[in-house]
Design an enzyme around this catalytic site. Sequence first.
Site, PDB file in Angstrom:
ATOM      1  N   ARG A 110       0.851  -1.200   0.000  1.00 34.00           N
ATOM      2  CA  ARG A 110       0.000   0.000   0.000  1.00 34.00           C
ATOM      3  C   ARG A 110       0.882   1.244   0.000  1.00 34.00           C
ATOM      4  NH1 ARG A 110      -1.334   1.537   4.663  1.00 34.00           N
ATOM      5  NH2 ARG A 110      -2.205  -0.433   5.420  1.00 34.00           N
ATOM      6  N   LYS A 155      -8.437   7.539 -19.048  1.00 33.05           N
ATOM      7  CA  LYS A 155      -8.749   8.132 -20.345  1.00 33.05           C
ATOM      8  C   LYS A 155      -7.523   8.074 -21.267  1.00 33.05           C
ATOM      9  CE  LYS A 155     -12.465   8.746 -17.974  1.00 33.05           C
ATOM     10  NZ  LYS A 155     -12.783   9.973 -17.255  1.00 33.05           N
ATOM     11  N   ASP A 174      -7.380  19.803 -13.603  1.00 26.79           N
ATOM     12  CA  ASP A 174      -7.687  18.462 -14.092  1.00 26.79           C
ATOM     13  C   ASP A 174      -7.333  18.462 -15.584  1.00 26.79           C
ATOM     14  OD1 ASP A 174      -8.903  16.196 -15.169  1.00 26.79           O
ATOM     15  OD2 ASP A 174     -10.645  16.297 -13.848  1.00 26.79           O
ATOM     16  N   TYR A 190     -16.582  17.692 -14.841  1.00 28.52           N
ATOM     17  CA  TYR A 190     -16.978  16.289 -14.799  1.00 28.52           C
ATOM     18  C   TYR A 190     -18.032  16.075 -13.708  1.00 28.52           C
ATOM     19  CZ  TYR A 190     -16.502  11.253 -14.278  1.00 28.52           C
ATOM     20  OH  TYR A 190     -16.758   9.913 -14.183  1.00 28.52           O
TER      21      TYR A 190
END
Length: 378
Positions: free
Chosen positions: A46, A195, A170, A98
Site C-alpha cells: 500500500r 482516459k 484536471d 466532470y
Amino acid sequence: MKFATRAIHVGQESDPTTGAIMTPIYQTSTYAQTGMGEHKGYEYARTGNPTRTALETCIASLENGKYGLAFASGLATEHAVLSLLSSGDHIVSCDDLYGGTYRLFEQIMGRYKVETSYVSAASVASYEKAIRPNTKLIWLETPTNPLLSLVDIRALARIAHRHNLLLVVDNTFASPYFQQPLDLGADIVLHSTTKYINGHSDVIGGAVVTNNKTVYESLQFFQNAAGGVPGPHDVWLTLRGIKTLAVRMRQHQENAISVARFLSEHARVEKVYYPGLPSHPDHELAKRQMNGFGGMVSFQFKGTLADVDKVVRRFKVFTFAESLGGVESLVCHPASMTHGSIPKEIREARGLTDTLLRLSVGIEDIDDLLQDLEHALS
Ligand SMILES: *Cc1c(COP(=O)(O)O)cnc(C)c1O
C-alpha cells in the site's frame, strides 16, 4: 529528452535483476526486510510498489513535474487532493466540470462542511470575485467537459497566488501531450489515467503531479493512510499504454479536426464545440496555452431528445458509451450519462442541453468515422 522518448523510457529502465525490458508486475503485498529498519526501499505494497513507482515517475516527467502519485481512479486522486482541505474551507471551481467531480464536491465534501462556489468557466474575473477569506483552492478543468471551453491557466495562477491559494488543474481532456499546466503556473495537476494516458479502455486509474514538496508529502501521506492505491497489474497496463501516448494523441487530434469540420458543415448540426476550429471563442487561447486541441468534439444536434436517441442507435463504428480517450471512438449523451448527477436546471443554465452529444474521436480510419457520422445523422 523529448516527450515521446520520456513516455517510453522514464521510470522504466530494464529490470536490474534479470534485464527484462518491460517493468515487471510486482504482484506482492509485502517485501522481505533484512533487519530492523533495513530494506530495499519497500516494506508494504500500500505504501509503495516498484511497478507503481515506474508509472508515478513517468507521469511526473510527462507533466514536467518533480513528484507523481498514482491512485486507483481519477476520483480517488481528486479525493486525495481534497484531503489538503479541512472542515470550513472553501473551493472556487469552474462550473463546467466532470459530473463525478461535482458529486464529490457536493455530496461528500459538503458533508465535511467544505463548500464549493461554481463560476463561469471562461470568465477570469469571476474566479477572483468568488474568493472568500476561507478559500483554499481554485479548481479547473480545461478544456472543460463537455462544452470544451478553455480557462486561462496563467491568469488563474496569478490570481490564486495573489490570494495564497493552490491552483488545481484536471488535465484529463488535454493529456500532458497537449498541455502542461505546471509550466503555466498551476500547483497541482491531476488525471483520470483511465482516459488518454492509458488509452485502451481497460483500466480505471488516476494520478497527480506537483512541484510543491509540502503538497506532495501531504498527498503521499494520504495515499498511504487512506489506501486508494492501484494494483500492480492495472499500473502495468497503464505503463504499456503510456508508451504510445504521443502517436495516439497526434492521430486523435488529426481525426478530431476532420470530424469537427465535417460536423460544422452538416445541416442537422446546430453548433460544434472544438477549440481547434477558428470559430471557437477560445481558439486563440488554445493556441497560446496548448500544443494542440485534443480529440474531444461536442455538438448540438438540431432536433428533439427522441431524434437524438435515434441518432445514437444508428452508429456502427462509434460506440454509445461513457468515458473517453481510448483508441476506439465513443459517442456519449452527457445529460443522461456523464453529467446525469447534475440537476437539470443547473445543467441547462450552463448550456448542457438534452441535445448535446460528445464524441471521443478515436484513431480508426477517418473515412470510416466520417461515413458513420453521415449515416447516423441522416
Ligand atoms: C473520467 C474523469 C474523471 C474521473 O476519473 P475516474 O478514473 O473515472 O475516476 C475526472 N475528471 C475528468 C475530466 C474525467 O473525464
